[in-house]
Design a protein around this motif. Structure first.
Motif: not given
Ligand SMILES: [Zn+2]
Ligand SMILES: [Zn+2]
Ligand SMILES: [Zn+2]
Length: 267
Positions: A48, A91-92, A238
């Motif tokens: 995301p 994940d970021h 997400h």
């Molecule tokens: Zn996340």
């Protein structure tokens, strides 16, 4: 298709959804479920992130996901003037090294904006990138850091309002740009943040799946939160492989839709 436009004015800003998937991405490695095997492009979700394209040419990236290289290739990204971080989950942040190539193209360091805790975690994860000895060799991204708190801040002409949200035991930031707010990774919006979300054209909200999760909204919880905020349009992001785009979209109320990679919103 793929463009939601309203109230366009001289200083239009476009928000491009680079990725709308959860931390595993969709398809998930080694999964044969119907969504992971789907041929609907909207079921293919990178990690995301959004890319904010201001009229004056300025480009702001929200988070540097492990898919940043794919984001840039897919959407022909050649410029990043700043990265604004929501939080430092893998994940970021894990695509941070890809900023090297952006450095090469713009001949400028990339400033990273985030809370003190977020920047500390990024510096730990990417210690080599902040090591002044390593930097001399040129094989590392050229970065500066800018600590933000919950006060509004400005990058170029763009005002950005941090919006504190609950993400499990953490309070992290979503961000408001004009009448657009991006709240990835949250399982509650504190009452005190609701005034920051008034009069939105577009709200983007976490909605992982239908089953409960300790750090993410379910679809039903996101719909409830969307009602409380009352934006003209809410997009969910997400998203994990439990949610097929077409079948999930058919059941959403008016004004709520699933986001998908490549969606562009211009305001
Ligand atoms: Zn996340
Ligand atoms: Zn799957
Ligand atoms: Zn997270």
């Amino acid at each position: 298709m793929g463009v939601f436009a309203c109230g366009r004015y001289a200083n239009a800003v476009t928000f491009l959804f680079l990725g709308t998937g959860t931390s595993h991405g969709v398809p998930m490695i080694g999964c044969d479920c119907a969504v992971c095997r789907s041929t609907d492009a909207r079921d293919n979700r990178l990690r995301p992130s959004i890319y904010v394209e201001c009229d004056n040419g300025q480009r702001i990236l929200v988070d540097s996901t492990p898919d940043l290289r794919q984001h840039a290739l897919r959407y022909d990204i050649r410029r990043v003037d700043a990265v604004v971080y929501t939080h430092a989950h893998a994940d970021h942040v894990l695509g941070l090294d890809e900023l090297r190539r952006l450095n090469h193209m713009t001949h400028q360091p990339v400033p990273l904006y985030g809370e003190a805790r977020t920047l500390k975690q990024i510096k730990q994860t990417f210690a080599y990138a902040f090591d002044t000895d390593a930097r001399a060799g040129g094989g590392v991204p050229d970065l500066t850091t800018q600590v933000i708190d919950a006060s509004p801040f400005t990058i170029g002409d763009q005002e950005i309002v941090p919006v504190p949200v609950r993400h499990g035991t953490w309070t992290i930031f979503g961000f408001r740009f004009g009448s657009f707010a991006y709240l990835t990774d949250c399982n509650a919006i504190p009452e005190t943040s609701l005034p920051l979300l008034r009069n939105l054209d577009v709200l983007v909200l976490d909605a992982l799946r239908h089953r409960p999760h300790p750090t993410h909204f379910t679809v039903a919880q996101a719909i409830e939160a969307a009602k409380a905020v009352g934006a003209r349009q809410t997009y969910l992001t997400h998203i994990c492989h439990d949610l097929g785009h077409a079948e999930t979209s058919a059941k959403l109320p008016d004004g709520v839709a699933l986001a998908y990679d490549g969606l562009r919103v211009t305001l």
